[in-house]
Design a protein around this motif. Structure first.
Motif, PDB file in Angstrom:
ATOM      1  N   TRP A  31       4.916 137.858  62.653  1.00 19.14           N
ATOM      2  CA  TRP A  31       6.067 138.161  61.816  1.00 19.14           C
ATOM      3  C   TRP A  31       5.614 138.736  60.471  1.00 19.14           C
ATOM      4  O   TRP A  31       6.184 139.698  59.964  1.00 19.14           O
ATOM      5  N   GLN A  32       4.557 138.145  59.903  1.00 18.40           N
ATOM      6  CA  GLN A  32       4.044 138.639  58.627  1.00 18.40           C
ATOM      7  C   GLN A  32       3.615 140.095  58.753  1.00 18.40           C
ATOM      8  O   GLN A  32       3.921 140.914  57.891  1.00 18.40           O
ATOM      9  N   GLU A  33       2.942 140.406  59.836  1.00 19.22           N
ATOM     10  CA  GLU A  33       2.479 141.781  60.034  1.00 19.22           C
ATOM     11  C   GLU A  33       3.645 142.732  60.281  1.00 19.22           C
ATOM     12  O   GLU A  33       3.735 143.781  59.653  1.00 19.22           O
ATOM     13  N   ASP A  34       4.550 142.352  61.182  1.00 21.11           N
ATOM     14  CA  ASP A  34       5.672 143.232  61.530  1.00 21.11           C
ATOM     15  C   ASP A  34       6.606 143.486  60.351  1.00 21.11           C
ATOM     16  O   ASP A  34       7.076 144.598  60.156  1.00 21.11           O
ATOM     17  N   ALA A  35       6.887 142.449  59.580  1.00 24.91           N
ATOM     18  CA  ALA A  35       7.849 142.559  58.482  1.00 24.91           C
ATOM     19  C   ALA A  35       7.173 142.810  57.138  1.00 24.91           C
ATOM     20  O   ALA A  35       7.852 142.881  56.114  1.00 24.91           O
ATOM     21  N   GLU A  36       5.847 142.938  57.157  1.00 22.57           N
ATOM     22  CA  GLU A  36       5.078 143.162  55.933  1.00 22.57           C
ATOM     23  C   GLU A  36       5.449 142.130  54.862  1.00 22.57           C
ATOM     24  O   GLU A  36       5.746 142.466  53.715  1.00 22.57           O
ATOM     25  N   MET A  37       5.411 140.854  55.275  1.00 19.16           N
ATOM     26  CA  MET A  37       5.772 139.762  54.373  1.00 19.16           C
ATOM     27  C   MET A  37       4.602 139.404  53.467  1.00 19.16           C
ATOM     28  O   MET A  37       3.452 139.409  53.896  1.00 19.16           O
ATOM     29  N   SER A  38       4.929 139.074  52.227  1.00 13.56           N
ATOM     30  CA  SER A  38       3.905 138.671  51.265  1.00 13.56           C
ATOM     31  C   SER A  38       3.481 137.227  51.536  1.00 13.56           C
ATOM     32  O   SER A  38       4.146 136.498  52.280  1.00 13.56           O
ATOM     33  N   ASP A  39       2.399 136.812  50.901  1.00 13.14           N
ATOM     34  CA  ASP A  39       1.953 135.422  51.035  1.00 13.14           C
ATOM     35  C   ASP A  39       3.022 134.455  50.529  1.00 13.14           C
ATOM     36  O   ASP A  39       3.241 133.393  51.105  1.00 13.14           O
ATOM     37  N   ALA A  40       3.703 134.821  49.429  1.00 15.79           N
ATOM     38  CA  ALA A  40       4.763 133.963  48.891  1.00 15.79           C
ATOM     39  C   ALA A  40       5.904 133.819  49.907  1.00 15.79           C
ATOM     40  O   ALA A  40       6.441 132.719  50.098  1.00 15.79           O
TER      41      ALA A  40
END
Length: 94
Positions: A31-40
């Motif tokens: 999900w982090q990779e697909d949605a380009e989510m930050s660490d926060a």
């Protein structure tokens, strides 16, 4: 014939549930990779996840600090996020 069509339809829709069936850490990584989510944002996601797992029926109220972690300047997107959160028992403190 109808059964074959139903099975084909279900198989084509497998991807819709794929992430929900993964272990949590793998799902979060994807999900982090697909949605380009930050660490926060990932930290907020994990916090919400753990609170929801701990008490699934309790309403979670996001603090102003947590809402800032969403990190969006798009007012329309934030409004939609608020609606989506409310649908799963997560409200905003404001």
């Amino acid at each position: 014939m109808r059964d074959r069509l139903n099975i084909a339809y279900i198989r084509k829709g497998d991807f819709l549930l794929e992430r929900q069936a993964m272990n949590i850490e793998t799902a979060i990584d994807e999900w982090q990779e697909d949605a380009e989510m930050s660490d926060a944002q990932i930290n907020l996601l994990k916090s919400i996840y753990h609170r929801k797992i701990e008490n699934p029926f309790k309403v979670i109220v996001l603090t102003a600090e947590e809402i800032q972690m969403i990190d969006s300047e798009d007012e329309e997107g934030l409004a939609e996020s608020r609606i989506s959160f409310k649908e799963i028992g997560i409200e905003w403190e404001i």
